[in-house]
Design an enzyme around this catalytic site. Structure first.
Site, PDB file in Angstrom:
ATOM      1  N   THR A 183       0.862  -1.183   0.000  1.00 15.13           N
ATOM      2  CA  THR A 183       0.000   0.000   0.000  1.00 15.13           C
ATOM      3  C   THR A 183       0.900   1.237   0.000  1.00 15.13           C
ATOM      4  O   THR A 183       2.084   1.147   0.354  1.00 15.13           O
ATOM      5  CB  THR A 183      -0.889   0.038   1.261  1.00 15.13           C
ATOM      6  OG1 THR A 183      -0.011   0.053   2.397  1.00 15.13           O
ATOM      7  CG2 THR A 183      -1.770  -1.188   1.352  1.00 15.13           C
ATOM      8  N   GLU A 328      -5.727  -3.422  -1.248  1.00 13.15           N
ATOM      9  CA  GLU A 328      -6.235  -4.536  -0.436  1.00 13.15           C
ATOM     10  C   GLU A 328      -7.391  -5.279  -1.099  1.00 13.15           C
ATOM     11  O   GLU A 328      -7.785  -6.354  -0.646  1.00 13.15           O
ATOM     12  CB  GLU A 328      -6.704  -4.026   0.939  1.00 13.15           C
ATOM     13  CG  GLU A 328      -5.583  -3.608   1.879  1.00 13.15           C
ATOM     14  CD  GLU A 328      -5.195  -2.142   1.751  1.00 13.15           C
ATOM     15  OE1 GLU A 328      -5.421  -1.559   0.667  1.00 13.15           O
ATOM     16  OE2 GLU A 328      -4.660  -1.580   2.727  1.00 13.15           O
ATOM     17  N   LYS A 436     -14.280  18.261   9.658  1.00 10.92           N
ATOM     18  CA  LYS A 436     -15.235  18.213  10.771  1.00 10.92           C
ATOM     19  C   LYS A 436     -15.406  19.624  11.311  1.00 10.92           C
ATOM     20  O   LYS A 436     -14.563  20.129  12.037  1.00 10.92           O
ATOM     21  CB  LYS A 436     -14.753  17.255  11.849  1.00 10.92           C
ATOM     22  CG  LYS A 436     -14.651  15.832  11.309  1.00 10.92           C
ATOM     23  CD  LYS A 436     -14.301  14.824  12.376  1.00 10.92           C
ATOM     24  CE  LYS A 436     -14.238  13.439  11.757  1.00 10.92           C
ATOM     25  NZ  LYS A 436     -12.892  12.915  11.610  1.00 10.92           N
ATOM     26  N   TRP A 441     -20.028  16.991   9.389  1.00  9.31           N
ATOM     27  CA  TRP A 441     -19.039  16.541   8.423  1.00  9.31           C
ATOM     28  C   TRP A 441     -19.226  17.253   7.091  1.00  9.31           C
ATOM     29  O   TRP A 441     -20.352  17.399   6.605  1.00  9.31           O
ATOM     30  CB  TRP A 441     -19.168  15.041   8.173  1.00  9.31           C
ATOM     31  CG  TRP A 441     -18.651  14.212   9.306  1.00  9.31           C
ATOM     32  CD1 TRP A 441     -18.210  14.649  10.514  1.00  9.31           C
ATOM     33  CD2 TRP A 441     -18.542  12.785   9.311  1.00  9.31           C
ATOM     34  NE1 TRP A 441     -17.818  13.592  11.283  1.00  9.31           N
ATOM     35  CE2 TRP A 441     -18.020  12.429  10.578  1.00  9.31           C
ATOM     36  CE3 TRP A 441     -18.820  11.778   8.394  1.00  9.31           C
ATOM     37  CZ2 TRP A 441     -17.777  11.113  10.934  1.00  9.31           C
ATOM     38  CZ3 TRP A 441     -18.581  10.468   8.743  1.00  9.31           C
ATOM     39  CH2 TRP A 441     -18.057  10.130  10.009  1.00  9.31           C
TER      40      TRP A 441
HETATM   41  P1  ADP Z   1      -3.665   3.076  -4.457  1.00 11.24           P
HETATM   42  O1  ADP Z   1      -2.786   1.964  -4.813  1.00 11.24           O
HETATM   43  O2  ADP Z   1      -4.735   3.475  -5.436  1.00 11.24           O
HETATM   44  O3  ADP Z   1      -3.009   4.248  -3.827  1.00 11.24           O
HETATM   45  P2  ADP Z   1      -4.652   2.587  -2.076  1.00 11.24           P
HETATM   46  O4  ADP Z   1      -5.019   1.247  -1.611  1.00 11.24           O
HETATM   47  O5  ADP Z   1      -3.532   3.320  -1.459  1.00 11.24           O
HETATM   48  O6  ADP Z   1      -4.475   2.355  -3.537  1.00 11.24           O
HETATM   49  O7  ADP Z   1      -5.834   3.596  -2.149  1.00 11.24           O
HETATM   50  C1  ADP Z   1      -7.141   3.186  -2.095  1.00 11.24           C
HETATM   51  C2  ADP Z   1      -7.958   4.369  -1.748  1.00 11.24           C
HETATM   52  O8  ADP Z   1      -8.044   5.259  -2.869  1.00 11.24           O
HETATM   53  C3  ADP Z   1      -9.378   4.072  -1.422  1.00 11.24           C
HETATM   54  O9  ADP Z   1      -9.512   3.610  -0.104  1.00 11.24           O
HETATM   55  C4  ADP Z   1     -10.032   5.419  -1.651  1.00 11.24           C
HETATM   56  O10 ADP Z   1      -9.833   6.287  -0.558  1.00 11.24           O
HETATM   57  C5  ADP Z   1      -9.265   5.962  -2.814  1.00 11.24           C
HETATM   58  N1  ADP Z   1     -10.017   5.745  -4.053  1.00 11.24           N
HETATM   59  C6  ADP Z   1      -9.831   4.808  -4.977  1.00 11.24           C
HETATM   60  N2  ADP Z   1     -10.694   4.932  -5.990  1.00 11.24           N
HETATM   61  C7  ADP Z   1     -11.479   6.006  -5.708  1.00 11.24           C
HETATM   62  C8  ADP Z   1     -12.570   6.665  -6.354  1.00 11.24           C
HETATM   63  N3  ADP Z   1     -13.030   6.276  -7.535  1.00 11.24           N
HETATM   64  N4  ADP Z   1     -13.122   7.716  -5.732  1.00 11.24           N
HETATM   65  C9  ADP Z   1     -12.667   8.147  -4.538  1.00 11.24           C
HETATM   66  N5  ADP Z   1     -11.649   7.581  -3.886  1.00 11.24           N
HETATM   67  C10 ADP Z   1     -11.052   6.518  -4.460  1.00 11.24           C
END
Ligand code: ADP
Length: 540
Positions: A183, A328, A436, A441
């Site tokens: 990640t 994940e 917040k 929110w």
């Molecule tokens: P990456 O490899 O894309 O960085 P992460 O696992 O770090 O993957 O990031 C995943 C996160 O990216 C999600 O939990 C969400 O917050 C954000 N995300 C992914 N796709 C979208 C989307 N279409 N709209 C909003 N947020 C998104």
């Protein structure tokens, strides 16, 4: 009693064997690191990946060993993916945009035994080599190269390894690991997600379906999203499954280069994060190209701004599939495709429906919960912590004993979302980014979407700035588009009548650049450090 059907494990090697058998002459076009365009075929990818497997075995590498890649999307990377994973080793895609310390941490945490690298990343390898204790083999992705040997005398060469006699694909357990991805780790150290052959195959079937990415042998697919970013969203595997033509963009990810690839190669489907599309749209606008072949694009990784989706639809006749997922979740969790009952919706209602992140395919279940973990209704209104479970969702992180799940078996995504009665999910924010204000929110995503509608804004991020009375108040940090000079009041005026009065940002701060993460997302924590006190400084 058991059924009486063939029991065959679901394996990565099945994908490439199928592509080589039924789509032997379908091309993979690839941009090399030196800028040249080359073409290969699925048959050749399979042949070379089996040769590569034999070459890796000759180096003493075997099942379960981690083999890392530090590479762009190109044909050699594709051959490594299939050769390594198909051969029972673990293909560990490294993100070259990470800080060197994180890079070193990840290689050591994964205990990678070999690393393949593109020329671009040679300085990173040479600069960190003494800290990469587990790596026994440094393999340059190309032919013998004196410059590489001068910097790294022990280097081996991909093009030598693929001269071995091809190995046969081994029959593995389908639960055997095939690939590893960390990640992004914007907070704390990155964590590894170790995919299995089975989870990857099920994910691959799923993303190809019409209500997901709708892939087929008639598509020309351009994965702009890197193979080191959540496995290019699984597209290389799915392209092999359906026999699509692939266009691999290599290092040239700027708007002009992508535009040229789309037009020259007649790309029908392209995938990437919003920042990529900003650059592509600017390039298309400047050149006057209509990107006629491009029928669809997939936007994910961060929220796709509605104005971007509208531009693709109205100016380029390109349908955007907004998708959500995370490392994940392999990564696809949802994709925005309509249902039969939406076919008669008028254009405005349809456009509105397409803005959210869509619904989960079979194999993924979603729920939202409140602060006590109690499930919230799927009524499109209630907002809560988004949790997920399914056939391609992580259970525990690499090398960790403890489960990554809640006691009742769900994975908490760190996102805040709502879900409607049709299963459509809308991300409201990341839990740590939501603003917040006085106990209420405010979605930073909603505020950003409005700011980027203005033609004078190239990029905008909404953060919560400290406030003596309300704890936090929304502030927009924005980068002006070239040749434009919008002022603060002009941007704040955009919000009148669009959001509740108390949600209108208190300030708009212009800056020259906003730092992006290794996966192309705005680094909000950095912005909060920089601009978190701006309201206090202004003496509110
Ligand atoms: P990456 O490899 O894309 O960085 P992460 O696992 O770090 O993957 O990031 C995943 C996160 O990216 C999600 O939990 C969400 O917050 C954000 N995300 C992914 N796709 C979208 C989307 N279409 N709209 C909003 N947020 C998104």
């Amino acid at each position: 009693m058991s059924g009486s059907m063939m029991q065959r494990p679901l394996l990565i090697s099945d994908l490439i064997r199928h592509a080589a058998t039924c789509h032997a002459d379908t091309e993979i076009v690839s941009r090399e690191t030196d800028g040249a365009l080359t073409a290969t075929t699925w048959a050749e990818v399979e042949d070379q990946s089996r040769r590569l497997l034999a070459g890796l075995r000759a180096l003493g590498l075997g099942e379960g060993d981690r083999v890392a890649t530090l590479a762009w999307n190109n044909h050699r990377h594709l051959k490594i993916w299939f050769g390594v994973s198909g051969g029972g080793m673990v293909c560990h895609t490294l993100n070259p945009r990470l800080a060197p310390q994180q890079f070193i941490f990840i290689v050591n945490d994964a205990a990678d035994r070999a690393i393949f690298f593109d020329k671009t990343f040679m300085p990173l390898i040479v600069g960190t080599k003494e800290h990469l204790g587990s790596i026994e083999h440094f393999i340059f992705m190309g032919s013998r190269d004196e410059e590489v040997l001068a910097a790294l005398p022990e280097a081996l060469f991909f093009d030598d390894l693929v001269r071995s006699e091809p190995a046969e694909w081994p029959v593995l357990e389908e639960t055997a690991p095939c690939s590893l991805c960390y990640t992004s780790g914007t907070t704390g150290n990155p964590k590894g997600v170790l995919y299995t052959n089975r989870s990857t195959l099920l994910h691959t079937f799923s993303i190809a379906l019409p209500d997901a990415l709708d892939l087929s042998a008639r598509e020309v697919i351009l994965p702009v999203v890197p193979m080191f970013h959540a496995s290019a969203w699984g597209v290389p595997y799915a392209a092999a499954m359906v026999g699509a033509r692939l266009v691999m963009p290599g290092p040239a990810l700027d708007g002009d280069s992508l535009l040229a690839l789309i037009d020259d190669q007649k790309v029908t489907l392209a995938l990437g994060v919003p920042t990529i599309w900003m650059m592509l749209l600017a390039a298309a606008e400047a050149s006057g190209s209509k990107m006629e072949s491009l029928r669809r694009n997939v936007i994910g990784g961060s929220a796709a701004p509605p104005s971007m989706i509208a531009t693709f639809r109205e100016r380029y006749d390109c349908e955007t599939i907004h998708a959500w997922g995370m490392t994940e979740t392999s990564p696809l969790g949802t994709a925005n495709q309509i249902k039969g009952k939406h076919l008669n919706l008028d254009a405005d209602a349809l456009a509105l429906l397409r803005l959210g992140q869509g619904r989960p395919p079979f194999g993924i279940e979603l729920r939202i919960v409140d602060e006590d973990g109690a499930a919230l209704p799927h009524d499109g209104q209630a907002q809560g912590a988004l949790q997920v479970r399914g056939h391609w969702v992580v259970a525990r992180y690499f090398g960790k004993e403890e489960s990554a799940l809640s006691p009742d078996g769900w994975f908490d995504t760190g996102d805040v979302a709502s879900i409607d009665a049709d299963g459509y999910m809308t991300i409201r924010d990341r839990t740590k980014d939501i603003i917040k204000s006085g106990g209420e929110w405010i979605s930073s995503v909603d505020l950003e979407n409005i700011a980027v509608e203005h033609p004078g804004i190239a990029l905008a991020a909404a953060i919560g700035a400290r406030h003596p009375k309300w704890d936090e108040r929304p502030v927009i940090v924005a980068v002006r588009a070239e040749g434009h000079d919008p002022d603060e009041e002009e941007i704040r005026a955009l919000y009148e009548g669009r959001v509740a009065r108390w949600q209108i940002p208190d300030a708009v701060i212009f800056t020259d650049a906003i730092e992006l993460s290794a996966t192309g997302k705005v680094l909000k924590n950095r912005l909060r450090e920089q601009f978190g006190d701006v309201l206090l400084e202004r003496g509110v």
